[in-house]
Design an enzyme around this catalytic site. Structure first.
Site, PDB file in Angstrom:
ATOM      1  N   VAL A  35      13.488   0.259  54.244  1.00 19.51           N
ATOM      2  CA  VAL A  35      13.905   1.167  55.311  1.00 19.51           C
ATOM      3  C   VAL A  35      12.701   1.911  55.912  1.00 19.51           C
ATOM      4  O   VAL A  35      12.569   2.004  57.137  1.00 19.51           O
ATOM      5  CB  VAL A  35      14.952   2.187  54.777  1.00 19.51           C
ATOM      6  CG1 VAL A  35      15.245   3.258  55.805  1.00 19.51           C
ATOM      7  CG2 VAL A  35      16.228   1.457  54.372  1.00 19.51           C
ATOM      8  N   HIS A  36      11.827   2.419  55.055  1.00 12.26           N
ATOM      9  CA  HIS A  36      10.667   3.156  55.562  1.00 12.26           C
ATOM     10  C   HIS A  36       9.747   2.254  56.385  1.00 12.26           C
ATOM     11  O   HIS A  36       9.250   2.641  57.431  1.00 12.26           O
ATOM     12  CB  HIS A  36       9.912   3.824  54.407  1.00 12.26           C
ATOM     13  CG  HIS A  36      10.580   5.088  53.933  1.00 12.26           C
ATOM     14  ND1 HIS A  36      11.683   5.066  53.110  1.00 12.26           N
ATOM     15  CD2 HIS A  36      10.335   6.387  54.209  1.00 12.26           C
ATOM     16  CE1 HIS A  36      12.065   6.318  52.885  1.00 12.26           C
ATOM     17  NE2 HIS A  36      11.274   7.139  53.536  1.00 12.26           N
ATOM     18  N   LYS A  37       9.544   1.053  55.891  1.00  8.70           N
ATOM     19  CA  LYS A  37       8.685   0.097  56.600  1.00  8.70           C
ATOM     20  C   LYS A  37       9.301  -0.235  57.973  1.00  8.70           C
ATOM     21  O   LYS A  37       8.629  -0.239  58.998  1.00  8.70           O
ATOM     22  CB  LYS A  37       8.545  -1.172  55.741  1.00  8.70           C
ATOM     23  CG  LYS A  37       7.570  -2.201  56.266  1.00  8.70           C
ATOM     24  CD  LYS A  37       7.315  -3.263  55.195  1.00  8.70           C
ATOM     25  CE  LYS A  37       6.309  -4.307  55.651  1.00  8.70           C
ATOM     26  NZ  LYS A  37       6.856  -5.245  56.628  1.00  8.70           N
TER      27      LYS A  37
END
Lengths: 206, 290
Positions: A35-37
């Protein structure tokens, strides 16, 4: 123990200090490595074109995350067949892997906190001061206990990332956490890293 | 040969949801050593409460149900092909029942298989043919957080002044504990292997974790180093979750291997406090769980 409910105001965040025990309630969103990527590449640095439902999910997340908290968690979820989702086990995952992304994600979505375990580094600590936000440390491995504080699963985005990596929108009641990084530059992790380093050096010299 | 799929499913349920008594006992002892009102004591309180809830509800102790590591000791004549098939079926069923999280992700295409089966190497199954009629299956679940803080050193390591001897081994193990901080879900258990090649060394550092808490190496010199490492690691004061506190490491287990003249590897596998390992023994028609 302080009782805090999302959405959280800046004043409440500024009042929190390292060592404060907090019972957190309200809506949260899970998000970890994938998700962060995805957030950074698609919406913040824009090195990747939005695909599929990306833009639609982004609009929803902007509303959900504003003043709220992201939880580094890859849960065990039942009811995958019927979509009557229930969190069975939901402890925190190691946060340091999000160190390259976290400060930017925090500022972009106006997050008031991150829940995880193991703490984060200097870049995130600076992000906490600037946003402002705090790092809430949950107890790693306490998965069944924490799952009992998840009162409702409101929905899920990006299930194609896999169950652990998807974005789960949840409601929690009195989720127990400890502030280990505050919005005034305090970090319990930096303190322990330094004090244990000194003892290590003494031990190595023996 | 009889179908053991259901019995293996039960082994998985027990391993994921019920922490072994020796581990729980050590955690309770450590809880008593932390200062009242401290974050460290609070962490132990939550850990102990979670152990009880998981056991009562058959839910995973940790949502990261880890790499399933099976060690199978089988009598002459039993088919390992069939056993492996039964282990894989049981694991897929355990995942469906939420005893396990789907944890096998294709590393090239980033795709989670959804059933915990990922090619021939996931789950990891080790077979060993043994004398006698009993079949034993041991299972360890090792989460990714603690796996990530494991380390391998090639001695000499000049950065910390570690030479090719037990004094050097001591130094690198302490270094590994410091580098891990709270990120491997301290308090942890150390599996240390000295020697071997890079592969065998890491494998043995995990295998040694199948033994019970407090089991000492038969060699008094190594047993002494195990005790010393646990005590010195705790001097660092990293504490549960890295909050600071009296207990960082619950136990240390060391195994020595043969090495090449040119190589001197020390591998440190860090096991989180959620030290999930269980065993089943099949004696004729009877299946006994530890």
């Amino acid at each position: 123990m302080k009782q805090i409910t999302t959405p959280i105001t800046d004043d409440v965040i500024r009042d929190l200090k390292v060592g404060d025990a907090v019972a957190l309630s309200g809506m949260l969103v899970t998000g970890r490595d994938a998700v962060h990527k995805w957030m950074i590449e698609t919406f913040i640095k824009k090195t990747r074109e939005p695909q599929g439902d990306d833009l639609q999910v982004y609009e929803e997340l902007k509303k959900l995350l504003n003043g709220s908290v992201i939880y580094h968690c890859g849960p065990v979820v039942s009811g995958l067949d019927t979509k009557e989702y229930k969190f069975v086990a939901a402890g925190p995952t190691t946060s340091i892997r999000e160190e390259p992304y976290q400060a930017d994600v925090m500022k972009h979505f106006n997050l008031k906190g991150v829940i995880g375990k193991g703490g984060m580094g200097a870049k995130t600590l600076k992000g906490c001061e600037e946003t402002p936000a705090v790092y809430f440390h949950a107890i790693g491995g306490a998965a069944s206990y924490i799952a009992q504080t998840v009162t409702k699963v409101h929905g899920v985005f990006k299930l194609d990332f896999g169950v652990p990596e998807a974005i789960w929108v949840i409601e929690v009641k009195e989720f127990p956490v400890v502030v280990t990084m505050d919005s005034h530059g305090g970090s319990q992790h930096a303190v322990i890293e330094a004090s244990s380093k000194k003892i290590l050096e003494d031990l190595l010299a023996r | 040969m009889r179908d053991l799929t259901n019995e293996i499913l039960e082994l998985i349920r027990r391993t994921s949801s019920s922490l072994p008594p020796d581990v729980e006992k050590r955690l309770r002892e450590s809880f008593e050593k932390e200062q009242p009102g401290s974050s460290a004591r609070g962490a132990f309180e939550t850990i102990l409460k979670n152990i009880e809830i998981s056991r009562a509800n058959s839910t995973p102790i940790c949502q990261d149900t880890g790499t399933p590591i099976f060690y199978v000791h089988y009598p002459v004549g039993l088919s390992t092909i069939k056993l492996k098939g039964q282990i894989r079926s049981a694991l897929a069923e355990a995942t469906k029942r939420s005893y396990m999280r789907p944890n096998a992700v294709d590393a090239i295409y980033d795709k989670n298989t959804g059933n915990n089966l990922g090619g021939d190497d996931f789950p990891y199954v080790h077979f060993e043919e043994v004398e006698g009629d009993d079949l034993t299956i041991e299972l360890m679940l090792k989460g990714g957080g603690c796996e990530n803080v494991g380390r391998q050193y090639s001695l000499p390591d000049n950065s910390i002044g570690a030479g090719r001897d037990l004094a050097g081994v001591r130094k690198v193990v302490l270094d590994a504990v410091h580098k891990a901080q709270g990120q491997g879900c301290a308090p942890g258990i150390l599996g240390v292997s000295i020697g071997g090649d890079r592969g065998s060394s890491y494998i043995k550092s995990k295998e040694v974790l199948f033994s019970e808490m407090g089991t000492r190496n038969a060699d008094p010199k190594i047993a002494e180093l195990e005790e010393r490492l646990t005590s010195e690691a705790n001097e660092m004061g990293i504490g549960p979750m890295g909050f600071g506190g009296a207990t960082t490491i619950l136990d240390t287990k060391i195994v020595g291997l043969s090495r090449l003249p040119a190589s001197y590897f020390v591998s440190v596998s860090y096991m989180c406090w959620a030290y999930r390992r269980r065993k089943m023994t099949v004696k004729g028609e009877e299946v006994i769980y530890d």
